[in-house]
Design a protein around this motif. Sequence first.
Motif, PDB file in Angstrom:
ATOM      1  N   UNK A  47      33.596  49.365 110.000  1.00 31.31           N
ATOM      2  CA  UNK A  47      32.344  49.383 110.736  1.00 31.31           C
ATOM      3  C   UNK A  47      31.168  49.060 109.809  1.00 31.31           C
ATOM      4  N   UNK A  48      30.138  48.481 110.399  1.00 30.10           N
ATOM      5  CA  UNK A  48      28.901  48.236 109.654  1.00 30.10           C
ATOM      6  C   UNK A  48      27.859  49.177 110.239  1.00 30.10           C
ATOM      7  N   UNK A  49      27.637  50.330 109.608  1.00 24.75           N
ATOM      8  CA  UNK A  49      26.849  51.407 110.232  1.00 24.75           C
ATOM      9  C   UNK A  49      25.342  51.216 110.094  1.00 24.75           C
ATOM     10  N   UNK A  50      24.809  50.245 110.830  1.00 23.34           N
ATOM     11  CA  UNK A  50      23.376  49.980 110.724  1.00 23.34           C
ATOM     12  C   UNK A  50      22.537  51.145 111.251  1.00 23.34           C
ATOM     13  N   UNK A  51      23.032  51.839 112.265  1.00 24.40           N
ATOM     14  CA  UNK A  51      22.291  52.997 112.784  1.00 24.40           C
ATOM     15  C   UNK A  51      22.139  54.058 111.691  1.00 24.40           C
ATOM     16  N   UNK A  52      23.230  54.326 110.979  1.00 23.93           N
ATOM     17  CA  UNK A  52      23.183  55.292 109.879  1.00 23.93           C
ATOM     18  C   UNK A  52      22.313  54.762 108.735  1.00 23.93           C
ATOM     19  N   UNK A  53      22.290  53.450 108.551  1.00 23.54           N
ATOM     20  CA  UNK A  53      21.448  52.839 107.522  1.00 23.54           C
ATOM     21  C   UNK A  53      19.980  53.116 107.805  1.00 23.54           C
ATOM     22  N   UNK A  54      19.595  53.026 109.075  1.00 21.94           N
ATOM     23  CA  UNK A  54      18.214  53.380 109.463  1.00 21.94           C
ATOM     24  C   UNK A  54      17.945  54.842 109.122  1.00 21.94           C
ATOM     25  N   UNK A  55      18.874  55.717 109.500  1.00 20.83           N
ATOM     26  CA  UNK A  55      18.699  57.155 109.280  1.00 20.83           C
ATOM     27  C   UNK A  55      18.540  57.475 107.799  1.00 20.83           C
ATOM     28  N   UNK A  56      19.377  56.878 106.949  1.00 18.73           N
ATOM     29  CA  UNK A  56      19.313  57.156 105.523  1.00 18.73           C
ATOM     30  C   UNK A  56      18.055  56.572 104.888  1.00 18.73           C
TER      31      UNK A  56
END
Length: 366
Positions: A47-56
């Motif tokens: 997976x490419x976790x762009x949502x988590x990237x925003x969060x971090x």
Amino acid sequence: MWFVMREDHPEARALLPESIPWYLIQGIALIQLYIEERFVEPPMRNKIPYSLLYHQTMSTLASLGEMSAGELASRVLTLSIFHNVSQDDYRILLRHLLSIDHINKTENGGLIVGIAGERVVNNHKFFAVFVENLEYTVHAGSEVLGTIVKPPPIGDKIAIAGRVWVVEEVDHHRHEVYCNLVKGNIPAYFGDVPGDIHTRILEKMYDILSEDKTYPYLMNQAIYRLKEARHTFDNADIVHHPLVNIGGKMWVLFPWLGSYAFLAIERFLKIKCRTRLHLKGLNSLRPYYIMFTMDADEETFFTILEEEAQKDFDPLDLLYEKEVPVFEKYDQYLPDELVRKGFAYGVLDIEGMKKRIHNWANHQPL
């Protein structure tokens, strides 16, 4: 521990795939895989976790204050979960967050949390990265039909108000779904996602239906339904024919693929093969079967699938025009191109789909 599989009794005129108790077979598969192999579904690592990237990104800026773009990238992108995220992707994200005021640039050229971003970061729900259940209001013209949770992508169908509707537009900011009425009684999306099901589980379901083994933990009604399902499976010769004609031009495909590979082949049929096979009325019960009508025979079907699968196509080709598949909590704050890319490259299991198509074309077993 007790497992209860509830199902509506199939009607006498139910079509072939609707007569199989899929949830019961899946439950048996899960138990047997653990008993026999100690199998537990592994996490999906591509997976490419762009949502988590925003969060971090936002939580790092909120906790450490002003940082240069390079400092921020070196702190965030070095986390192992982001090994599939490129520097270019991160630049696209930062530019987008600047444009929507979630981050701001200081006079010194550093980055800080913006005014719009503060409203997100300072909310007590910010630190949870999972999605809360949000209700979406469903509209058909000026009429309000009701509410659903987790709306499907545009082009999929929902069952509400006693009818079936095709989704035309989803507004994730206002939590509204716009749809049009579809004729007929067909398998539909009910806003109830069963979770991520691994291909190994579907393959075990195939084994259970094709063998004669008994399971001591089943109660009488479950034993009876399993026996019925095996009889149906055997009569239709599904063990040798994943594609079964159920009358006239109507066919049903049993891919025996997990959630992500099933989603890939469903879109592959709709987008890459529809014209050559003259496919119509394609409807699915994910991840068990796909029903459709077509102007082709079984051999032609698998030949065309193999030809199309061997072509060099971009995974983004399997997204519908203007589709932005928002599923994760912070997808709504991402640029559309990253949401689309994350779904195409990180969710759709195209390799698993291609492998299964190749096996079909070469008459190889699962």
